[in-house]
Every structure is written in C-alpha cells, then in structure tokens.
Design an enzyme around this catalytic site. Sequence first.
Site, PDB file in Angstrom:
ATOM      1  N   HIS A 122      61.734  -9.702  -7.003  1.00 11.39           N
ATOM      2  CA  HIS A 122      62.140  -8.699  -8.089  1.00 11.39           C
ATOM      3  C   HIS A 122      61.259  -8.780  -9.222  1.00 11.39           C
ATOM      4  O   HIS A 122      60.781  -9.730  -9.719  1.00 11.39           O
ATOM      5  CB  HIS A 122      63.598  -9.133  -8.390  1.00 11.39           C
ATOM      6  CG  HIS A 122      64.259  -8.101  -9.317  1.00 11.39           C
ATOM      7  ND1 HIS A 122      64.182  -8.088 -10.643  1.00 11.39           N
ATOM      8  CD2 HIS A 122      65.248  -7.361  -8.823  1.00 11.39           C
ATOM      9  CE1 HIS A 122      64.979  -7.201 -11.095  1.00 11.39           C
ATOM     10  NE2 HIS A 122      65.677  -6.468 -10.157  1.00 11.39           N
ATOM     11  N   ASP A 199      65.392 -17.619  -7.845  1.00  8.69           N
ATOM     12  CA  ASP A 199      66.106 -16.238  -8.342  1.00  8.69           C
ATOM     13  C   ASP A 199      67.270 -16.541  -7.523  1.00  8.69           C
ATOM     14  O   ASP A 199      67.266 -15.811  -6.481  1.00  8.69           O
ATOM     15  CB  ASP A 199      65.186 -15.283  -8.067  1.00  8.69           C
ATOM     16  CG  ASP A 199      65.982 -13.842  -8.422  1.00  8.69           C
ATOM     17  OD1 ASP A 199      66.957 -13.926  -8.816  1.00  8.69           O
ATOM     18  OD2 ASP A 199      65.298 -12.883  -8.466  1.00  8.69           O
ATOM     19  N   GLN A 202      71.312 -12.837  -5.934  1.00 15.08           N
ATOM     20  CA  GLN A 202      71.778 -12.518  -5.211  1.00 15.08           C
ATOM     21  C   GLN A 202      72.476 -13.279  -3.927  1.00 15.08           C
ATOM     22  O   GLN A 202      72.709 -13.047  -2.957  1.00 15.08           O
ATOM     23  CB  GLN A 202      71.063 -11.330  -4.094  1.00 15.08           C
ATOM     24  CG  GLN A 202      70.288 -10.364  -4.977  1.00 15.08           C
ATOM     25  CD  GLN A 202      71.323  -9.090  -5.330  1.00 15.08           C
ATOM     26  OE1 GLN A 202      72.420  -9.414  -4.689  1.00 15.08           O
ATOM     27  NE2 GLN A 202      70.871  -8.251  -6.123  1.00 15.08           N
ATOM     28  N   LYS A 225      77.029  -9.988 -11.214  1.00 16.55           N
ATOM     29  CA  LYS A 225      77.005  -9.547  -9.697  1.00 16.55           C
ATOM     30  C   LYS A 225      77.837 -10.475  -8.933  1.00 16.55           C
ATOM     31  O   LYS A 225      78.110 -10.420  -7.739  1.00 16.55           O
ATOM     32  CB  LYS A 225      75.448  -9.830  -9.199  1.00 16.55           C
ATOM     33  CG  LYS A 225      74.421  -8.971  -9.817  1.00 16.55           C
ATOM     34  CD  LYS A 225      73.365  -9.105  -9.062  1.00 16.55           C
ATOM     35  CE  LYS A 225      71.924  -8.525  -9.594  1.00 16.55           C
ATOM     36  NZ  LYS A 225      71.993  -7.212  -9.892  1.00 16.55           N
ATOM     37  N   CYS A 364      63.860  -2.443  -8.247  1.00 13.81           N
ATOM     38  CA  CYS A 364      62.818  -3.362  -8.979  1.00 13.81           C
ATOM     39  C   CYS A 364      62.173  -4.185  -8.126  1.00 13.81           C
ATOM     40  O   CYS A 364      61.562  -5.316  -8.351  1.00 13.81           O
ATOM     41  CB  CYS A 364      63.653  -4.242 -10.080  1.00 13.81           C
ATOM     42  SG  CYS A 364      64.561  -3.251 -11.130  1.00 13.81           S
TER      43      CYS A 364
END
Lengths: 409, 142
Positions: A122, A199, A202, A225, A364
């Site tokens: 991202h 990261d 998700q 999220k 992104c």
Amino acid sequence: MGIPATIREDFPILGQRVNGKPLVYLDSAATSQKPRQVLDAVRRYYEEYNANVHRGVYSIAERATAEYEAARAAVARFLGAAGPDEIVFTRNVTEALNLVAYAWGRRHLRPGDEILTTEMEHHSDLVPWQLVAQERGARLRHIPFDDQGRLILDELDRLLTERTRIVALVHVSNTFGTVNPVAEVTRRAHACGALVIVDGAQSAPHRPVDVRALGCDFFGFTGHKMLAPMGIGGLWARRPLLEEMDPFLGGGEMISDVWLDRATWNEVPWKFEAGTPNVGGAIGLGAAIDYLERLGMDAVAAHEREITAYAMERLREIPGLHILGPGVDERGGVVSFWMDDIHPHDISQVLDTEGVCVRAGHHCTKPLHRKLGIGASARASFYVYTIPEEIDVLARALLKTRELFSVAR
Amino acid sequence: MSLDELYREVILDHYTHPRNRGVLEPADITRDGANPLCGDELRISLRVRGGIVEDIRFQGKGCSISQASASMMTEQVKGKPVEEVVRLIAAFKAMMHGEAPAADSLGDLEALQGVRKFPVRVKCATLSWVTLELALDELRPG
C-alpha cells in the site's frame, strides 16, 4: 462455533436502503461498519465521562484514563503482545508506519543501507520509506510478486543482504488478498540482521494475529477496519525498540520534564503519544475488540473464507471477468477483479444503483496495478456481517453491468 | 438518479467507438493529463495551422465518461479556430459545474450534463477539456 445468524442486527447501517435497494456493503477492506456495541461505548464516554486523560484529579477523568488504558490492554491481548506498554496508539496504520520510518529510520539508517519492501505494498508502506531513504541516503529494494499475486520468496536470498536494515511488508494484501508468509520472511530477515515491520491493516481485523508467533519487530493496525471508529489505530513494537527510538511528535503527554531549551521523554508507550489522544476512539476500539473476541477470531476467519470461496465461485461464472490474486487457500476476504472493456468506475457506478458498494480504482497500490498493466480494478471485500445473498446480488449486478455496456457494440 | 441519465446512448457510442483516437505525428503540442484519484490517464496531441485546430487526437485509459468526453471533444473542436475552442472549453466547464445553462451550441456534449448528478464523475468528464486548455495555453506567446 460459527458467526451467529443474528449478527446483522448488531449493525444498524445494514438495515438501510440505498437507491431504493437494500444496502449491500462489500467494501470492508476500505472501512468496516460499526456494531451498536461499539457505538454505545463511544456514546457512553461522551455522555457520561468525557474528560481528558492522564491529567484531571477528579472522578470522570480517572474513569476516562482507566478506560483508555483498558483499551490499550485489550489491544495488547488481542495481538499477543508481551504487555500494554508495547502498544502505541496512533491515528491509523499510516501513522504507525510513519512513526517507525522516522523515529527508527532517522536514528539507524546510514547512506548505502537498504530498505526492503514489496511490489504489492500500500502507498502507506512505500512513501514513508521513500521519504526517509531520500533523507538518509538509503536504498529501496522490492520483493516481486508472481502472476498469482504471491511474493516470490526465491528472490529473498538475492534481495536480503548485509546492507538490509529493515523489511517492511504487508500481512494481507489489500488488493490481491494474498496472505503473506510473514513468519518465514521474518526468519530469513532476522538471519541477515534486519528488522521486520508488518502492515497489519487487513490482517488484524480478519484473522487471529499473534505478533510473537509471527516473530516480527513492529506491527501496525487500524481500528476503523475492525469495527471501531475512524481515527484510532496503533503500533505494536518490542519494548527495547520503543525504548531506544527517538520520539516522533513532540508536545504534551510525551515529556517527562521540559525546560525552555530542552526536554526529557516520558516512559513508553506515552513517549510516542504527543497531544490529546483520541480517547473516544480508543474506547470504541476496546469495545470492538471485545466484540471480535466474543465471536472468536477463528470463527471470523472461517466465515470470511467461506464467503470468499463463494464469491470467487460466483464471479468466475461471469464472462469477461478476471480475478486478481491467488486461490482461496492463500487469500483473505478480498476479491479484486477487472472486466473486459468496462472500466472499474463504471462497474462501481452501475453496482451502486443496485445498492452494492465496491471499491473502484487503484486501492492505493499504484505500483501493483502498473506492473499488471491495468490502471485500476474493482474490489469486493467482506467481513463478519457479509452473507451469501449479498454475493448473489453482486453477481446479478455485474451481469447487468455487462449488458449495459454491450448495448452500443 | 437513473443510470440512463448518466450513460446516455451517445456516450456509450463514443466509448465503444472512440473518434480521433491515437497520437498525432508530428504534432505541434502534446499534453498529458491525469486524474490521480482514479488513475485515469490521457494524452492530447494537436496540430494548429493559421489559428485553426487542424487535427487532434486523444489516447489514454479511463472510464466510459472520460473516454467518451474526450472523443466528443475531438469531434467538436477539429477544424475550429482556437478562440472558438477556448470559448467552447469555458462553456463546457461551466455546464459541468452547473454554472450556466447549456448553450444550444454544445450539441451532443449536452449528453454529458447527466454526469453533474454524480459529483465524483465530473472530473472524469472534464479531464480531456482541462488537458486541452493547458495544451492551448502553450500556444500563447510569453
């Protein structure tokens, strides 16, 4: 135990109609919807004990502080951290990644050092490293992905060198949905003396995460999220790393003592939390974690796997539709796709008239799309409240889109 | 908001059968435009002789609205004096931003009026026009 069939009653927004059709929200990778339990927790804070934290010597301030710190403890437990002092609250993952790029990168990166990221990152895990690399004279390298959107680990031996100082990679790709082998990459990075930052935007919302089992050194996540409000997220880091890093932002709360010309720093994690934090957001995040833990993260992951498998099956039936990324065994609840001769924006626009929300664009991840030779894709993404009937609506709406754009042919 | 208002037949026709697609070689001016939000990219190349837009081509990738708008634009401006093209650009932008009622002279372009009801798509429709405007600016001395 699976996800209870009544779960949708917890999410007031899912009862909405959009353009005369029931809302079919398939953009949870962009942001999740919020259950009543989270909304209530935030409202209770503002209605009953809204006060600043770590300051007031009065009851509601003490309650606000206690709830804020309880949320930190909940995050620590949820991610498998050694303790709450390893959790720094930030606005989102982007801020968590920037924090490390600056606070760690400025201290440790020297000219000629290498930062290894991936081609599927991202922008939030690319641009901060580009900025700090430029400033420090470091070099960026990238792990490539194969035609199914999986990292090519064979390249690691070539890319990981004695100059590699840090590896930054996404746990679950927001575009391909690929679940990356973080533990394996970490093992090999550590063997070269490099640190690893993950990261987790998700992954943390969708599957059990244990940072110590992953073995990484930093892990960023975001609340919105995972059922919490926007504006709250955080960074997990090993305590010794937080101790030796310089502060990121200066201001109130992050200091121990201040003179006109110098200051000393607060203990971790508060050393990294300058200014009034998002107390209501943190309390909402705590409630979101309670909610997810009651469902059980194994049940959450199993539900999403089932929905994702069904979605891939239904989308494959649509002529001229191409799915990006790997098979369901290696993927989270994200299915990105493109269609012959129909731009993703047009897909998303037609779907909207059927009440269906999907993301259209580059998500992104422009370098990823550029490598694939497509400007954009459409993305359907799922969560605990997604049901198979919604996938059926999506499939029907996509067929309608196809019909509309074949009219003029 | 109905889909027919947005995807008028003439728009879908220009999208599936774009006019003046490609790159002029040689061109007097070539200008690139992009919409960073959605990743749409466009290249306009044109030849200007004696104050007239003698030929124009567009190339790029984007949604039906941005591609159809570019195709319709090339049809409208080809063979017109530069001053008239500048006026047309202003009239089109005014129409898309809802600032003025569409003038009769906009012809087929009026089909794009429906895009106004979809605010995020207005930039798709104006991309080629803004790019052409910047290209024509290069023509002016100083």
